[in-house]
Design a protein around this motif. Structure first.
Motif, PDB file in Angstrom:
ATOM      1  N   UNK A   1       0.846  -1.192   0.000  1.00 34.68           N
ATOM      2  CA  UNK A   1       0.000   0.000   0.000  1.00 34.68           C
ATOM      3  C   UNK A   1       0.879   1.238   0.000  1.00 34.68           C
ATOM      4  N   UNK A   2       0.331   2.386  -0.401  1.00 29.48           N
ATOM      5  CA  UNK A   2       1.116   3.615  -0.313  1.00 29.48           C
ATOM      6  C   UNK A   2       1.392   4.027   1.131  1.00 29.48           C
ATOM      7  N   UNK A   3       0.632   3.498   2.079  1.00 23.16           N
ATOM      8  CA  UNK A   3       0.830   3.774   3.505  1.00 23.16           C
ATOM      9  C   UNK A   3       1.971   2.907   4.018  1.00 23.16           C
ATOM     10  N   UNK A   4       3.135   3.488   4.127  1.00 19.06           N
ATOM     11  CA  UNK A   4       4.331   2.730   4.510  1.00 19.06           C
ATOM     12  C   UNK A   4       4.339   2.366   5.992  1.00 19.06           C
ATOM     13  N   UNK A   5       3.353   2.809   6.766  1.00 17.03           N
ATOM     14  CA  UNK A   5       3.308   2.445   8.184  1.00 17.03           C
ATOM     15  C   UNK A   5       2.819   1.015   8.378  1.00 17.03           C
ATOM     16  N   UNK A   6       2.235   0.431   7.333  1.00 18.39           N
ATOM     17  CA  UNK A   6       1.761  -0.948   7.401  1.00 18.39           C
ATOM     18  C   UNK A   6       2.979  -1.875   7.323  1.00 18.39           C
TER      19      UNK A   6
ATOM     20  N   UNK B   1      -3.408   2.561  -8.102  1.00 21.65           N
ATOM     21  CA  UNK B   1      -4.180   1.587  -8.879  1.00 21.65           C
ATOM     22  C   UNK B   1      -5.458   2.207  -9.433  1.00 21.65           C
ATOM     23  N   UNK B   2      -6.038   3.166  -8.724  1.00 16.14           N
ATOM     24  CA  UNK B   2      -7.236   3.856  -9.192  1.00 16.14           C
ATOM     25  C   UNK B   2      -6.971   4.730 -10.404  1.00 16.14           C
ATOM     26  N   UNK B   3      -5.705   5.067 -10.658  1.00 20.41           N
ATOM     27  CA  UNK B   3      -5.324   5.817 -11.858  1.00 20.41           C
ATOM     28  C   UNK B   3      -5.021   4.885 -13.023  1.00 20.41           C
ATOM     29  N   UNK B   4      -4.656   3.652 -12.719  1.00 16.51           N
ATOM     30  CA  UNK B   4      -4.275   2.691 -13.761  1.00 16.51           C
ATOM     31  C   UNK B   4      -5.456   1.854 -14.257  1.00 16.51           C
ATOM     32  N   UNK B   5      -6.410   1.575 -13.363  1.00 20.92           N
ATOM     33  CA  UNK B   5      -7.529   0.692 -13.702  1.00 20.92           C
ATOM     34  C   UNK B   5      -8.857   1.352 -13.370  1.00 20.92           C
ATOM     35  N   UNK B   6      -9.879   1.035 -14.146  1.00 17.56           N
ATOM     36  CA  UNK B   6     -11.230   1.518 -13.853  1.00 17.56           C
ATOM     37  C   UNK B   6     -11.813   0.682 -12.711  1.00 17.56           C
TER      38      UNK B   6
ATOM     39  N   UNK C   1     -12.305   1.392  -2.246  1.00 19.10           N
ATOM     40  CA  UNK C   1     -11.020   1.804  -1.653  1.00 19.10           C
ATOM     41  C   UNK C   1      -9.931   1.890  -2.721  1.00 19.10           C
ATOM     42  N   UNK C   2      -9.780   0.822  -3.511  1.00 24.22           N
ATOM     43  CA  UNK C   2      -8.708   0.808  -4.498  1.00 24.22           C
ATOM     44  C   UNK C   2      -8.919   1.866  -5.585  1.00 24.22           C
ATOM     45  N   UNK C   3     -10.155   2.119  -5.961  1.00 22.53           N
ATOM     46  CA  UNK C   3     -10.456   3.144  -6.971  1.00 22.53           C
ATOM     47  C   UNK C   3     -10.059   4.537  -6.495  1.00 22.53           C
ATOM     48  N   UNK C   4     -10.054   4.731  -5.184  1.00 20.93           N
ATOM     49  CA  UNK C   4      -9.694   6.033  -4.614  1.00 20.93           C
ATOM     50  C   UNK C   4      -8.177   6.226  -4.550  1.00 20.93           C
ATOM     51  N   UNK C   5      -7.402   5.177  -4.737  1.00 21.64           N
ATOM     52  CA  UNK C   5      -5.935   5.287  -4.689  1.00 21.64           C
ATOM     53  C   UNK C   5      -5.431   5.806  -6.033  1.00 21.64           C
ATOM     54  N   UNK C   6      -5.432   7.123  -6.155  1.00 22.83           N
ATOM     55  CA  UNK C   6      -5.060   7.744  -7.439  1.00 22.83           C
ATOM     56  C   UNK C   6      -3.731   8.464  -7.383  1.00 22.83           C
TER      57      UNK C   6
END
Length: 146
Positions: A64-69, A82-87, A140-145
């Motif tokens: 995930x982009x959240x590196x605290x995980x 992923x939300x920018x790469x895929x519909x 959630x994934x669609x919002x990761x732009x």
């Protein structure tokens, strides 16, 4: 022919919710445009599903982009942007059954119950994620732009 997919139960994950059934869907090209069962996804729930190592276990392969995980995987593509790469429809199909897009996919099918190999008895005939959970993860994934 679909590639065999190992069941999550082999990884020690919890079993499905009682009554959880596969919802019919239509694949057009590389996407399932319509939300499963007309469900509306909630991104906050999707984030919890992605991070839950007892159910979907996405972080075993993806980061995930959240590196605290802690302890994120590198086998699958990073989920950042992923939300920018895929519909949403493309994300939905990859969650339902990634082997439709790539027969050699190692990612498990989260909303398919046929043609699977080594399925623990608790999971036979039941999808890993419900239609609502699929839609939550899509939101959630669609919002990761970025």
């Amino acid at each position: 022919m679909r590639a065999p997919v190992a069941a999550f139960a082999l990884l020690g994950l919890a079993g499905p919710t009682a009554g959880q059934e596969v919802v019919p869907h239509v694949v057009v090209g590389d996407a399932v445009a319509a939300p499963l069962g007309g469900q509306i996804g909630v991104a906050e729930r999707g984030a919890r599903i992605i991070r839950n190592r007892e159910t979907a276990n996405c972080l075993i392969c993806h980061s995930l982009p959240d590196r605290s995980e802690p302890f994120m995987g590198e086998v699958g593509p990073p989920l950042a942007r992923v939300g920018s790469r895929l519909t949403p429809g493309q994300i939905r199909l990859r969650l339902i059954d990634p082997t439709v897009v790539n027969a050699e996919a190692v990612m498990p099918a989260y909303h398919r119950v046929t043609g699977l190999a080594h399925v623990d008895e608790r999971w036979r005939g039941r999808p890993v994620l419900s239609a609502q959970e699929i839609e939550d993860v899509v939101a959630y994934l669609s919002a990761l732009k970025e």
